[in-house]
Design a protein around this motif. Structure first.
Motif, PDB file in Angstrom:
ATOM      1  N   VAL A  49       0.850  -1.192   0.000  1.00 38.43           N
ATOM      2  CA  VAL A  49       0.000   0.000   0.000  1.00 38.43           C
ATOM      3  C   VAL A  49       0.887   1.244   0.000  1.00 38.43           C
ATOM      4  CG1 VAL A  49      -1.725   1.285   1.311  1.00 38.43           C
ATOM      5  CG2 VAL A  49      -1.864  -1.215   1.159  1.00 38.43           C
ATOM      6  N   ASP A 114       2.768  -1.574   4.370  1.00 42.93           N
ATOM      7  CA  ASP A 114       2.647  -0.116   4.191  1.00 42.93           C
ATOM      8  C   ASP A 114       3.826   0.538   4.885  1.00 42.93           C
ATOM      9  OD1 ASP A 114       2.166   2.610   4.512  1.00 42.93           O
ATOM     10  OD2 ASP A 114       0.341   2.350   5.680  1.00 42.93           O
ATOM     11  N   VAL A 117       2.526   5.404   4.473  1.00 46.37           N
ATOM     12  CA  VAL A 117       1.226   5.949   4.080  1.00 46.37           C
ATOM     13  C   VAL A 117       0.413   6.327   5.313  1.00 46.37           C
ATOM     14  CG1 VAL A 117      -1.016   5.447   3.026  1.00 46.37           C
ATOM     15  CG2 VAL A 117       1.076   4.760   1.877  1.00 46.37           C
ATOM     16  N   TYR A 130      -9.065   3.342   6.965  1.00 45.82           N
ATOM     17  CA  TYR A 130      -7.899   2.528   6.598  1.00 45.82           C
ATOM     18  C   TYR A 130      -7.941   1.191   7.329  1.00 45.82           C
ATOM     19  CZ  TYR A 130      -2.888   1.379   6.091  1.00 45.82           C
ATOM     20  OH  TYR A 130      -1.692   0.766   5.826  1.00 45.82           O
ATOM     21  N   VAL A 146       3.144  -2.380   9.082  1.00 49.80           N
ATOM     22  CA  VAL A 146       2.918  -0.949   8.867  1.00 49.80           C
ATOM     23  C   VAL A 146       4.072  -0.176   9.490  1.00 49.80           C
ATOM     24  CG1 VAL A 146       1.427   1.027   9.328  1.00 49.80           C
ATOM     25  CG2 VAL A 146       0.411  -1.191   8.758  1.00 49.80           C
TER      26      VAL A 146
END
Length: 208
Positions: A49, A114, A117, A130, A146
């Motif tokens: 992402v 990710d 982001v 999200y 993330v």
């Protein structure tokens, strides 16, 4: 996000080469190490992402992963990655979309990645949207990695405000459906010579 945000990122990639933006890494080694530690097979479905022009997809292809999706708001960023990969780009699914609004397939992905982001989502409603996307798109028992700016990281990036997190605060945004398996920090040296601190959270989505 809105059309203004998309225009912002298209303008960034129009003005700067992909290897000169502040978040560029020749190889996303920290992410690659975490992905390797998941133990996933090479046929695992992986979505990056905000992957844009990142070289992560190149290295995943080189390691034999072959069910790869790269999502980014910027068409220019995706175009840069496809141009770099050449014929190899046909092996990847490319999605130009806002991650808080896109209609992703349900329970499609074994791993959600990710880097940089989530920290741009300064509005609580955006962050909730999200997380709902992650819950919908990641398979039960799937993996979520993330990375955001750490508490001692920058408070702005590419002219936009960002959120900064410690590992516990970042995990708290995702909540009980995600078990925190590991967290770590990365010192990132930008192409311009600045130093930025990142925090990574590696979670497992609940099986139910």
């Amino acid at each position: 996000m809105n059309d203004g945000t998309k225009h912002h990122w298209e303008d960034v990639y129009a003005r700067k080469a992909p290897d000169s933006v502040s978040w560029f890494q020749p190889h996303a080694q920290h992410s690659l190490d975490l992905i390797a530690r998941t133990g996933l097979m090479r046929d695992a479905a992986i979505i990056d992402v905000g992957g844009g022009a990142s070289t992560l997809v190149d290295d995943l292809l080189a390691r034999g992963y072959h069910d790869l999706t790269v999502l980014d708001l910027s068409a220019a960023a995706l175009d840069a990655a496809q141009a770099r990969l050449g014929d190899e780009a046909r092996r990847v699914s490319w999605v130009e979309a806002d991650i808080t609004e896109v209609d992703l397939p349900a329970q499609r992905y074994d791993l959600w990645h990710d880097r940089a982001v989530f920290h741009f989502l300064t509005d609580a409603a955006q962050r909730q949207a999200y997380v709902e996307q992650v819950l919908r798109a990641v398979k039960p028992g799937g993996h979520v990695i993330v990375a955001t700016f750490a508490e001692d990281g920058p408070d702005r990036c590419s002219g936009l405000p960002v959120m900064r997190y410690g590992a516990d605060a970042l995990h708290a945004e995702f909540g009980a459906p995600f078990e925190l398996l590991e967290h770590s920090r990365e010192t990132h040296h930008t192409p311009g010579g600045a130093v930025q601190q990142f925090v990574y959270c590696y979670c497992r989505r609940s099986a139910s």
